[in-house]
Motif scaffolding. Structure first.
Motif, PDB file in Angstrom:
ATOM      1  N   UNK A  40      40.566 102.740  98.550  1.00 16.45           N
ATOM      2  CA  UNK A  40      41.316 102.643  99.797  1.00 16.45           C
ATOM      3  C   UNK A  40      42.806 102.561  99.505  1.00 16.45           C
ATOM      4  N   UNK A  41      43.561 103.602  99.821  1.00 10.11           N
ATOM      5  CA  UNK A  41      44.996 103.606  99.528  1.00 10.11           C
ATOM      6  C   UNK A  41      45.770 102.488 100.228  1.00 10.11           C
ATOM      7  N   UNK A  42      45.255 101.948 101.332  1.00 15.91           N
ATOM      8  CA  UNK A  42      45.961 100.867 102.008  1.00 15.91           C
ATOM      9  C   UNK A  42      46.068  99.651 101.098  1.00 15.91           C
ATOM     10  N   UNK A  43      45.071  99.430 100.262  1.00 14.75           N
ATOM     11  CA  UNK A  43      45.136  98.313  99.321  1.00 14.75           C
ATOM     12  C   UNK A  43      46.320  98.475  98.360  1.00 14.75           C
ATOM     13  N   UNK A  44      46.582  99.702  97.964  1.00 11.90           N
ATOM     14  CA  UNK A  44      47.727  99.968  97.081  1.00 11.90           C
ATOM     15  C   UNK A  44      49.028  99.666  97.818  1.00 11.90           C
TER      16      UNK A  44
END
Length: 504
Positions: A40-44
């Motif tokens: 999940x790119x939002x975690x990055x």
């Protein structure tokens, strides 16, 4: 153009691209192995935003700059979180939701599900009933809710609810200690019916049922003001101000025009419901209160070591920018600065926080006396930024640059504030000079501006040189305050306080 810090209203800040349309780069781990991808790119986005801007970045082990050196390990770490809040709050340094209030350092950072709704909330625009209440357990194990504030133009006001009303039932169910949480929780619904009562000699008598439906409310924080013409031979201005909101700075200025024209000798500033807001509005209010400060420093903001270039001094102002609800500057006018005050009275509670405390701290080095009446303030000497998920590492990228695939954002603590003497030591709040806990005064809540309203009376009595003493009735003495927060209110909104840089 001067860049203003505002402790309250969506910021145009960076962070990093996390578009679901972008290819996930096969990270590698430095050993020729490319076997972990990011779920999940939002975690990055969450990690990189906090790693860059968070006030306590150096104190949080999982925000160390070396954390993403090995990208396989880094992605494995991020993939261990399926909930954005869990990730953010565990990355924060001793966040209140993780370690509890007693051990918390960070009590204020929060995750934003929808930045558009949040930015409206920062301007006081939210869907709600529009009232503030206090819940008290009374004799027999029953619970009553005392209405403390009804916002102007709100569904609650339109339905007839008013300050001082006593509510003993919601949707037909009488509240007691056993059912209070579930019954009061019904205020999370779109429609609710509140049953009001009167109290006499401990007996509650039904009055009426008030039904209301939630609506979008744009609350005017300049709630009430009054001029008392003869308090011990002095003219006293009284102002109830509930939120530092830039779209109402001109209305605030108009009140001070009346104070200035009347030549008030004393000012009672009621911040008991004011949990923060815009740093610019804070500066304007401080400027209105004390003209002798000239254009001196009202407060300083300090970032972490990665962004110390943004440390700044915010000064008292002579000119006010008029802004609309989109924070567009639509005009300017002279600040109505009072030169008749040597001291300031402030009415406070535990909800008096952030920008409200900043006014107190910022004026302390200048005024002869600032006298607090009520209970100890919140103790928020920090401010936050709205961090959006944006395409590249650049400063001041705002909502218009945000990732179109989602509306997530963060509101982490990113600064600490100081007055001109470098003082910022109120993490435990400002203690009152005259302590009055009005929380049990459930059956004698008087209208704002009433000479005998408890906290206002204490201020006016002190101006007259009278020792004010509050006496509780026997029914109040047998009562117990309950923790209460309406489900229609988001705790994250109540604690908001952030910065913005208007772009040139």
């Amino acid at each position: 153009m001067k860049k203003f810090f505002l402790l309250f209203l969506g910021l145009t800040f960076l962070v990093f691209s996390c578009s679901d349309d972008d290819p996930v780069i096969d990270p590698g781990n430095g050993n020729g192995s490319n076997n972990v991808t990011l779920n999940d790119p939002v975690n990055d986005f969450i990690w990189r935003g906090l790693n860059s801007w968070y006030n306590w970045q150096e104190d949080s082990a999982n925000l160390a700059d070396s954390k993403d050196d090995n990208q396989n390990d880094y992605y494995t770490f991020l993939n261990g979180y399926n909930d954005y809040r869990d990730l953010m709050y565990n990355l924060c340094y001793r966040h209140i939701s993780v370690v509890g209030a007693a051990n918390a350092v960070d009590r204020y950072s929060w995750f934003i599900d929808d930045y558009e709704e949040q930015n409206n909330a920062f301007q006081g625009i939210r869907t709600r009933f529009g009232f503030t209440a206090n819940a008290v357990e009374i004799e027999g194990g029953f619970v009553v809710v005392s209405i403390l504030l009804v916002e102007q133009g709100s569904p609650a006001e339109m339905a007839g609810l008013k300050r001082g009303d006593i509510v003993n039932a919601i949707n037909g169910t009488v509240m007691n200690t056993g059912n209070f949480s579930s019954v009061y929780g019904q205020l999370g619904d779109e429609t609710a019916t509140l049953s009001t009562v009167t109290e006499e000699d401990g007996v509650l008598t039904p009055v009426e049922d008030i039904t209301m439906t939630k609506a979008v409310v744009a609350a005017n924080p300049v709630h009430y003001f009054k001029i008392f013409n003869d308090i011990g031979g002095k003219k006293v201005g009284y102002l109830l101000y509930n939120q530092f909101s830039d779209s109402y700075n001109d209305e605030l200025n108009a009140v001070f025009a009346d104070f200035k024209a009347a030549g008030i000798d004393e000012l009672v500033l009621d911040l008991r419901f004011n949990s923060g807001g815009s740093g610019l509005a804070t500066t304007y209010l401080g400027s209105m209160i004390y003209a002798q400060a000239g254009t001196g420093i009202m407060y300083e903001t300090k970032f972490n070591s990665k962004h110390s270039q943004y440390n700044s001094e915010d000064r008292f102002q002579d000119v006010l920018q008029i802004q609309n609800t989109q924070l567009e500057v639509i005009g300017e006018e002279p600040v109505n600065r009072l030169n008749t005050l040597n001291r300031l009275y402030v009415l406070t509670t535990g909800s008096t926080a952030s920008a409200s405390e900043l006014v107190i701290n910022g004026l302390l080095p200048y005024m002869n006396s600032i006298k607090l009446i009520g209970t100890t303030t919140s103790g928020k000497n920090v401010g936050s930024l709205t961090l959006y998920d944006t395409p590249e590492i650049r400063d001041y990228l705002g909502e218009e640059y945000a990732n179109p695939s989602h509306k997530y954002a963060m509101q982490p603590i990113c600064i600490q504030v100081f007055n001109k003497d470098g003082q910022s030591d109120y993490i435990n709040g400002f203690e009152p000079d005259i302590e009055i806990d009005d929380s049990l005064n459930w059956n004698e809540v008087l209208p704002f501006g009433d000479r005998n309203e408890t906290l206002l009376k204490a201020a006016l009595d002190d101006i007259e040189g009278i020792s004010s003493k509050r006496e509780l009735t026997k029914f109040q003495l047998n009562s117990k305050k309950l923790d209460v927060r309406s489900p229609e209110d988001d705790q994250e909104v109540l604690n908001f306080d952030h910065l913005i840089y208007p772009r040139n």
